[in-house]
Design an enzyme around this catalytic site. Structure first.
Site, PDB file in Angstrom:
ATOM      1  CD  GLU A 313      -2.630  -1.539  -0.027  1.00 44.63           C
ATOM      2  OE1 GLU A 313      -2.856  -0.625  -0.854  1.00 44.63           O
ATOM      3  OE2 GLU A 313      -2.947  -2.737  -0.235  1.00 44.63           O
ATOM      4  CD  GLU A 335      -3.550  -2.751  -7.218  1.00 45.03           C
ATOM      5  OE1 GLU A 335      -2.683  -3.172  -6.443  1.00 45.03           O
ATOM      6  OE2 GLU A 335      -4.379  -1.877  -6.885  1.00 45.03           O
TER       7      GLU A 335
END
Ligand code: BES
Ligand code: ZN
Length: 911
Positions: A313, A335
């Site tokens: 994150e 991602e």
């Protein structure tokens, strides 16, 4: 622009029109935590680029007070006469004014209200207990396209703007958002909290949390305030993640050569959370299991998960938040990159974890999904917002991360890092597409990056490289690998690495055509060739392709080469621990060069995984896979064994479907296979043991419990009894708990409910989410179908949060049929409760995929035919394809003449 023919012209478009662009949002929200509703106002400063009577933005499930909507321009003229059209299907709000709006700057005002929903998206409600009382909190989850469910906005990643947020909340609660609080003004029972205006950012990264929390706090050396917020009383559990976050921020600052761009970073554990975590700018939200670490009751695997999720994150704070994908087609950039870089960070923070060896799980995950006809290219067209959820899958994450690693390995770590830092600086506060990244890498490296990567990101699938030895020649041929056996005609530019006889003798080249051959003597150079002639009569000269498994492809060796590799593994000629046991693994941030030990581990795992996939695709016999597996008996390495366990469990199921009479022998073979490790590891931690041994212990014991090993079962039950009496007993530390739970469930039945009831008691009595998920993931491993059904129903009860039902869906082979019947029975309820996203699709994939007959595939297809639904369409097709693949596999195993004999010999070979 021709826009006088009404708002219909805006229907059915995949993107918003660009004649007006938002610059700044002044957003005020007032959640009502009792009624579970909210009201809000937003003033959006716009720039209008061409004459228009229309403003078109996103909104969904909101109600508008029409009289509150108006537009003004700097000359303070107000435009109030308008038509308000909320087109729910397109999730857009079309405002039609009765005259053209002036080109230039202006402001749009809108008042609205909505519901704090229970779907874990948009602005939603989560619940917690405080002093024995159930309470509500309000949380946002906007990625990919749900900001529009909270306030009307230009909800696409390329429409970046600044956000000035103000919240009206109950006086006794905390209010958090992306930026620090500048003013907190109390008025009776309510307080108004204003936050500093943000730098420009995309709407999907805006976040708000309102609730009651404890927190722990630290600072980075450059003064960024970092906090972890937990449920009241759980502050200690946030310390590990806090430490990881502070260090990771420093590390990324160095890696990207760019400071973290906000003044603070908050990380919050949310009790109801659909994904694992969400990288909202400056306010990262997490599932409790992905953020909280309890010294007493969390397992080593939980610790690793927390570190990896935090690192992932935080990577997005640069890669994603500062530089954002231009459109969802480039989601994989976000991602795939964050996934790859989280390993880099975890490796630097915890070198002893040897985390790169586990990267193989990413690659395997990508290869498995991408071996299906129903896969999709990394860069995928997106026409409608409801298609975005489904691409948060193993292609975007795992294949994405793997091709990034492949490229890094090809270009070298230093060049790669330098290029990334320039890319971040070049596109900071802006948006980028895949080809923008390739262009920077191409410029910095001088290599044809665009051409090379084109074949990997625009085309689905990957190759299997067949390699044959003929004299001194090695012949290579690529063809598309498809699990279903269907012929694919993809072709790739493949970075090939190989080593010969030793991992020091290593070569790289690009395979640019369908086939190629190299002279091994020339290839390895005169000096090396003398020692490494392929055919020197000496059968130890093994050849391994895809040396550190950095390539996204599979390898099929000819018989001769496969036998040499097997021999080398069995004879420990390559053994990581025997020859390099004391080599410490050190990765320099700037030069993460694979060391030898790592290489060897990856060689072992790679061979096994390729062999397993080839067997599943009916391109290699199950017998030869079994023989290969037996060569790993005295293996010590976590990744190799963990992979061996996964393979053994899958293979046991297929073999049981193919020839049920062999099942007992197969189980015995696997029990023998893991005996050495079980004895080495025992049930309790050894002094100063490694993190990897701690994780491995649980996995080995769980496997033995599942294969019905008597010793493991009885030992487990005894330790479980002590645990029931004392949750702090040293006899059952967190790393072995799941194994004990699974063992206990193996003997549970309708007439012997003790194990089941005891596990429910543990579930009910713990307030640690990780403990709850351990229980949920054990219950349905029971071979008794009645108990499985009971456990499945428990998943849908009010005692299990919607976010957690997925943990219990992986049922025993004996429970497969009952799970399918249950799914059909509960489908309407499931659809209603789990909405969309993986919380829903996992029901389909986990329950359907294990079947292995064409009849079952037809039955499933028939059931869903009348229940077509775009949010499960892709998953359903993929699951059905898996059933067909299993069915073919079963058939091919049944045709293997020598299988029974091989299995029996292996089952009887002890020690
Ligand atoms: N951006 C995602 C969260 C997300 C996932 C939002 C799906 C919307 C839909 C986040 O960065 C993420 O990738 N989270 C992962 C954890 C990570 C360690 C792989 C997750 O949620 O599993
Ligand atoms: Zn992510």
């Amino acid at each position: 622009m021709e826009n006088n023919n009404g708002y219909e012209q805006f229907k059915g478009q995949s993107r918003l029109p660009k004649f007006a662009i938002p610059k700044r949002y002044d957003l005020k929200l007032k959640p009502d935590l009792i009624a579970c509703t909210f009201t809000g106002t937003v003033e959006i400063n716009l720039e209008i680029f061409s004459d228009t009577k229309f403003l078109v933005l996103n909104a969904s499930q909101l109600e508008f007070d029409h009289s509150s909507i108006y537009f003004t321009n700097p000359n303070t003229k107000e435009y109030r006469k308008l038509d308000v059209n909320l087109l729910e299907e397109d999730e857009i709000l079309v405002l039609g004014f009765d005259e053209d709006l002036p080109i230039g700057e202006g402001s749009l005002y809108i008042g609205f209200k909505g519901i704090l929903n229970d779907q874990m998206k948009g602005f939603y409600r989560s619940t917690y207990e405080h002093n024995g009382e159930k309470k509500n909190m309000a949380v946002t989850q906007f990625e990919p396209a749900d900001a529009r469910r909270c306030f009307p906005c230009w909800d696409e990643p390329a429409f970046k703007a600044t956000f000035k947020i103000t919240l009206d909340v109950p006086e006794d609660l905390m209010a958090l958002s992306n930026m620090p609080i500048i003013e907190d003004h109390s008025d009776g029972n309510l307080k108004t909290v204003s936050f500093q205006e943000s730098p420009i950012m995309s709407t999907y990264l805006v976040a708000v949390v309102v609730g009651l929390f404890d927190y722990v706090e630290d600072h980075t050396p450059d003064g960024i305030k970092v906090r972890v917020y937990c449920q009241v009383g759980k502050g200690n559990q946030g310390k590990f993640a806090l430490d990881v976050a502070v260090k990771t921020l420093g590390l990324y600052r160095e890696y990207f050569d760019t400071p973290y761009s906000l003044p603070k970073l908050d990380m919050v554990a949310i009790p109801d959370f659909a994904a694992g975590a969400m990288e909202n700018y400056g306010l990262v939200t997490y599932r409790e299991t992905a953020l909280l670490y309890d010294d007493q009751h969390s397992a080593a695997a939980n610790k690793q998960r927390v570190a990896v999720v935090v690192a992932h994150e935080l990577a997005h704070q640069w890669f994603g938040n500062l530089v954002t994908m231009e459109w969802w087609t480039h989601l994989w950039l976000n991602e795939g990159f964050a996934t790859w870089v989280s390993y880099l960070a975890a490796d630097i923070l915890f070198p002893e974890w040897n985390i790169w060896t586990q990267f193989l799980d990413e690659t395997t995950g990508g290869l498995t999904l991408d071996g299906l006809t129903e896969s999709h290219p990394i860069e995928v067209e997106i026409q409608h917002a409801n298609e975005i959820d489904e691409i948060f899958d193993a292609i975007s994450y795992e294949k994405g991360a793997s091709v990034i690693r492949m490229l890094q390995s090809f270009l070298g770590p230093e060049c790669f890092q330098r290029s990334l830092a320039s890319y971040i600086k070049l596109y900071a506060c802006s948006n980028a597409k895949t080809e923008d990244l390739w262009a920077v890498l191409e410029r910095e490296s001088g290599e044809p990056v665009n051409k090379l990567m084109y074949s990997w990101t625009k085309q689905q699938g990957y190759p299997v490289i067949s390699v044959n030895v003929r004299g001194n020649k090695l012949e290579f041929e690529q063809s598309q690998f498809m699990l279903s056996g269907v012929h694919g005609n993809g072709q790739w530019i493949v970075p090939i690495s190989l080593c010969c006889g030793s991992y020091d003798v290593r070569k790289n080249f690009l395979l640019q055509t369908k086939s190629d051959a190299v002279d091994i003597m020339e290839f390895l150079g005169a000096s090396n060739a003398a020692n490494n002639t392929v055919e020197k009569g000496n059968h130890q000269k093994w050849i391994k392709l895809n040396v550190d498994q950095a390539g996204f492809y599979r390898v099929k060796y000819d018989e001769e080469l496969a036998a040499r590799l097997r021999y080398a593994i069995e004879a420990n000629h390559l053994s990581a621990t025997d020859r390099f046991g004391n080599v410490t693994v050190q990765f320099d941030l700037k030069a993460s060069v694979m060391n030898r030990k790592l290489t060897v581990i990856l060689i072992f795992s790679g061979i096994l995984d390729d062999s397993f996939a080839l067997s599943m695709g009916c391109k290699q016999s199950l017998s030869s896979l079994f023989i290969l597996m037996s060569a790993y008996k005295t293996e010590h390495e976590y990744t190799v064994l963990s992979n061996l366990i996964t393979v053994s469990r899958k293979v046991a199921k297929i073999a049981a479907d193919a020839s049920p009479d062999l099942l007992d022998f197969i189980k015995q073979f696997f029990i023998n296979l893991f005996q050495y490790s079980a004895e080495r590891l025992g049930w309790e931690p050894h002094k100063n043991e490694s993190h990897l041994d701690a994780m491995l212990r649980g996995e080995v014991l769980t496997a033995l419990a599942l294969f019905g090993d008597d010793n493991t079962q009885s030992e487990a039950i005894e330790r479980f009894r002590s645990f029931l009496n004392d949750r702090n007993t040293p006899l059952l530390p967190p790393d072995t708990r799941k194994a004990a739970y699974v063992a206990v469930m193996q003997s549970a039945s309708k007439s012997n409910r003790w194990g089941y009831e005891s596990l429910l008691r543990i579930y009910r009595e713990t307030d640690l989410s990780q403990e709850k998920t351990r229980v949920l993931s054990s219950l349905t491993s029971c071979p008794d179908a009645d108990i499985v059904l009971e456990a499945l129903n428990f998943l849908l009860s009010s005692e299990v949060r919607s976010q957690d039902a997925v943990y219990g869906l992986g049922v025993s082979r004996e429970g497969r049929e009952i799970a399918w019947r249950w799914l059909k029975d509960k489908w309407d309820h499931i659809l209603k409760t789990f909405g969309s996203g993986y919380l829903l699709t996992d029901f389909v994939s986990t329950v359907v995929s294990p079947f292995s007959s064409k009849d079952k595939a037809a039955e499933v297809e028939e059931f869903f035919a009348s229940r077509a639904n775009p949010s499960i369409a892709r998953t359903l097709k993929q699951s059905l394809e898996r059933v067909h693949i299993n069915a073919n596999w079963v058939k091919s195993v049944q045709e293997e003449k020598q299988l029974a004999e091989v299995v029996k010999v292996l089952a009887n070979k002890k020690g």
